[in-house]
Design an enzyme around this catalytic site. Sequence first.
Site, PDB file in Angstrom:
ATOM      1  N   ARG A 159       3.161   3.858  -3.352  1.00 41.57           N
ATOM      2  CA  ARG A 159       4.224   3.557  -2.396  1.00 41.57           C
ATOM      3  C   ARG A 159       5.465   4.391  -2.710  1.00 41.57           C
ATOM      4  O   ARG A 159       5.844   4.520  -3.862  1.00 41.57           O
ATOM      5  CB  ARG A 159       4.564   2.058  -2.458  1.00 41.57           C
ATOM      6  CG  ARG A 159       3.613   1.228  -1.632  1.00 41.57           C
ATOM      7  CD  ARG A 159       3.742  -0.259  -1.873  1.00 41.57           C
ATOM      8  NE  ARG A 159       5.101  -0.787  -1.872  1.00 41.57           N
ATOM      9  CZ  ARG A 159       5.367  -2.096  -1.963  1.00 41.57           C
ATOM     10  NH1 ARG A 159       4.372  -2.978  -2.043  1.00 41.57           N
ATOM     11  NH2 ARG A 159       6.599  -2.526  -1.982  1.00 41.57           N
ATOM     12  N   ARG A 170      15.625  -2.336  -5.657  1.00 44.40           N
ATOM     13  CA  ARG A 170      14.934  -3.506  -5.063  1.00 44.40           C
ATOM     14  C   ARG A 170      15.189  -4.763  -5.889  1.00 44.40           C
ATOM     15  O   ARG A 170      15.354  -5.844  -5.345  1.00 44.40           O
ATOM     16  CB  ARG A 170      13.423  -3.232  -4.971  1.00 44.40           C
ATOM     17  CG  ARG A 170      13.072  -2.263  -3.847  1.00 44.40           C
ATOM     18  CD  ARG A 170      11.710  -1.642  -4.016  1.00 44.40           C
ATOM     19  NE  ARG A 170      10.629  -2.604  -4.022  1.00 44.40           N
ATOM     20  CZ  ARG A 170       9.400  -2.346  -4.476  1.00 44.40           C
ATOM     21  NH1 ARG A 170       9.112  -1.154  -4.957  1.00 44.40           N
ATOM     22  NH2 ARG A 170       8.478  -3.267  -4.435  1.00 44.40           N
TER      23      ARG A 170
HETATM   24  P1  G5P Z   1       7.188  -5.836  -0.122  1.00 43.73           P
HETATM   25  O1  G5P Z   1       6.017  -5.023   0.222  1.00 43.73           O
HETATM   26  O2  G5P Z   1       7.211  -7.285   0.198  1.00 43.73           O
HETATM   27  P2  G5P Z   1       8.031  -6.530  -2.800  1.00 43.73           P
HETATM   28  O3  G5P Z   1       9.080  -5.656  -3.377  1.00 43.73           O
HETATM   29  O4  G5P Z   1       8.469  -7.897  -2.494  1.00 43.73           O
HETATM   30  O5  G5P Z   1       7.468  -5.598  -1.644  1.00 43.73           O
HETATM   31  P3  G5P Z   1       5.678  -5.895  -4.053  1.00 43.73           P
HETATM   32  O6  G5P Z   1       6.251  -4.624  -4.622  1.00 43.73           O
HETATM   33  O7  G5P Z   1       4.710  -5.781  -2.923  1.00 43.73           O
HETATM   34  O8  G5P Z   1       6.830  -6.832  -3.669  1.00 43.73           O
HETATM   35  P4  G5P Z   1       4.106  -7.924  -5.347  1.00 43.73           P
HETATM   36  O9  G5P Z   1       3.307  -8.081  -4.112  1.00 43.73           O
HETATM   37  O10 G5P Z   1       4.912  -9.081  -5.824  1.00 43.73           O
HETATM   38  O11 G5P Z   1       5.049  -6.660  -5.301  1.00 43.73           O
HETATM   39  O12 G5P Z   1       3.191  -7.468  -6.566  1.00 43.73           O
HETATM   40  P5  G5P Z   1       1.682  -6.894  -6.613  1.00 43.73           P
HETATM   41  O13 G5P Z   1       1.524  -5.739  -5.685  1.00 43.73           O
HETATM   42  O14 G5P Z   1       0.725  -8.022  -6.530  1.00 43.73           O
HETATM   43  O15 G5P Z   1       1.685  -6.391  -8.138  1.00 43.73           O
HETATM   44  C1  G5P Z   1       2.402  -5.234  -8.503  1.00 43.73           C
HETATM   45  C2  G5P Z   1       1.484  -4.335  -9.363  1.00 43.73           C
HETATM   46  O16 G5P Z   1       1.247  -4.992 -10.602  1.00 43.73           O
HETATM   47  C3  G5P Z   1       0.091  -4.081  -8.745  1.00 43.73           C
HETATM   48  O17 G5P Z   1      -0.356  -2.782  -9.084  1.00 43.73           O
HETATM   49  C4  G5P Z   1      -0.803  -5.122  -9.445  1.00 43.73           C
HETATM   50  O18 G5P Z   1      -2.184  -4.703  -9.524  1.00 43.73           O
HETATM   51  C5  G5P Z   1      -0.153  -5.163 -10.831  1.00 43.73           C
HETATM   52  N1  G5P Z   1      -0.301  -6.437 -11.527  1.00 43.73           N
HETATM   53  C6  G5P Z   1      -0.359  -7.692 -11.034  1.00 43.73           C
HETATM   54  N2  G5P Z   1      -0.488  -8.598 -12.014  1.00 43.73           N
HETATM   55  C7  G5P Z   1      -0.506  -7.893 -13.182  1.00 43.73           C
HETATM   56  C8  G5P Z   1      -0.624  -8.257 -14.551  1.00 43.73           C
HETATM   57  O19 G5P Z   1      -0.751  -9.429 -14.917  1.00 43.73           O
HETATM   58  N3  G5P Z   1      -0.576  -7.237 -15.460  1.00 43.73           N
HETATM   59  C9  G5P Z   1      -0.438  -5.917 -15.088  1.00 43.73           C
HETATM   60  N4  G5P Z   1      -0.402  -4.973 -16.022  1.00 43.73           N
HETATM   61  N5  G5P Z   1      -0.332  -5.543 -13.802  1.00 43.73           N
HETATM   62  C10 G5P Z   1      -0.365  -6.503 -12.856  1.00 43.73           C
HETATM   63  O20 G5P Z   1       8.481  -5.218   0.549  1.00 43.73           O
HETATM   64  C11 G5P Z   1       8.749  -3.839   0.503  1.00 43.73           C
HETATM   65  C12 G5P Z   1      10.044  -3.558   1.212  1.00 43.73           C
HETATM   66  O21 G5P Z   1       9.931  -3.930   2.592  1.00 43.73           O
HETATM   67  C13 G5P Z   1      11.155  -4.498   3.074  1.00 43.73           C
HETATM   68  C14 G5P Z   1      12.165  -4.347   1.926  1.00 43.73           C
HETATM   69  O22 G5P Z   1      12.831  -3.132   2.075  1.00 43.73           O
HETATM   70  C15 G5P Z   1      11.251  -4.338   0.688  1.00 43.73           C
HETATM   71  O23 G5P Z   1      11.863  -3.702  -0.430  1.00 43.73           O
HETATM   72  N6  G5P Z   1      10.930  -5.915   3.409  1.00 43.73           N
HETATM   73  C16 G5P Z   1      11.853  -6.720   3.953  1.00 43.73           C
HETATM   74  N7  G5P Z   1      13.148  -6.497   4.298  1.00 43.73           N
HETATM   75  C17 G5P Z   1      13.831  -7.543   4.800  1.00 43.73           C
HETATM   76  N8  G5P Z   1      13.315  -8.788   4.946  1.00 43.73           N
HETATM   77  C18 G5P Z   1      12.019  -9.049   4.621  1.00 43.73           C
HETATM   78  N9  G5P Z   1      11.513 -10.284   4.768  1.00 43.73           N
HETATM   79  C19 G5P Z   1      11.220  -7.992   4.104  1.00 43.73           C
HETATM   80  N10 G5P Z   1       9.943  -7.899   3.676  1.00 43.73           N
HETATM   81  C20 G5P Z   1       9.773  -6.639   3.251  1.00 43.73           C
HETATM   82 MG    MG Z   2       3.311  -7.107  -2.222  1.00 45.48          MG
END
Ligand code: G5P
Ligand code: MG
Length: 223
Positions: A159, A170
């Site tokens: 991403r 963020r």
């Molecule tokens: P998103 O897409 O909603 P975020 O920032 O809330 O983005 P993101 O980045 O999608 O959240 P997540 O879903 O919480 O993170 O996490 P994930 O993808 O499951 O895990 C992250 C990584 O860690 C993955 O590679 C996973 O495999 C790994 N992982 C998980 N568990 C472990 C572990 O135990 N160990 C390890 N080593 N790794 C692990 O929003 C994106 C943007 O869209 C806009 C905003 O601009 C935002 O920044 N947006 C909005 N804007 C306004 N209002 C809203 N409601 C909005 N929604 C989105």
């Molecule tokens: Mg996510």
Amino acid sequence: MLKRVLRTIIMGPPGSGKGTISERIVKDFDMKHLSSGDVLRSQMLKATSVGIEAKSFIDKGLLVPDDVMVKLMVTELEDLKEDSWLLDGFPRTVPQAEALQNNAPSDLVLNLAVPFEVIIERIQGRWLHAASGRIYHTEFNPPKKPGFDDETGDPLIQRDDDKPATVRARLETYQKLTQPVLDFYRSQGVLEEFVGSYSNEIWPKVHKYLATKKEPMHFTQYG
Ligand code: G5P
Ligand code: MG
């Protein structure tokens, strides 16, 4: 009492594992996953007017304006009226939470409380299958063939907003605008917190808690 239709929100900072835990929930419980980030990325891929506007905010680690988000997500939820749903990434501000409350009030809110240091480290290893939203990680959850989706064989992407400077922005946005949403739901008595650094440690606790609200179909174990 167990519910037939359960309306749930999953919250947590960027990279806290919302997408990862959501994939597990929908596998074990009869629920539909709706991620606002996935909806926005699909709009960006199609270069719609919403997608083009959203990109200018997302690339800076800022939030897309509330009016755009509320319209987009309320429209998506209209198709899920009869289903149990799991909202991921929405609401992210108090005005969004109030708008959701007026349109489709939720039964419970799960919060993944993962330390920021853990997040900054792990997010660099994330790879995504853009069309499905399937998430991988180079160490935690690697694809069978590096760089390619297990199910379709399509190439994976990283991403644009996972660059270190954008991740820091963020996290700041999260602290300023999204943490107050937790207080909003805490005051309503629907917030349940899960503290931990690893998804495999958090997952059994989430499953156990959700099973008190809705009949599970399975309990899949990981790790
Ligand atoms: P998103 O897409 O909603 P975020 O920032 O809330 O983005 P993101 O980045 O999608 O959240 P997540 O879903 O919480 O993170 O996490 P994930 O993808 O499951 O895990 C992250 C990584 O860690 C993955 O590679 C996973 O495999 C790994 N992982 C998980 N568990 C472990 C572990 O135990 N160990 C390890 N080593 N790794 C692990 O929003 C994106 C943007 O869209 C806009 C905003 O601009 C935002 O920044 N947006 C909005 N804007 C306004 N209002 C809203 N409601 C909005 N929604 C989105
Ligand atoms: Mg996510």
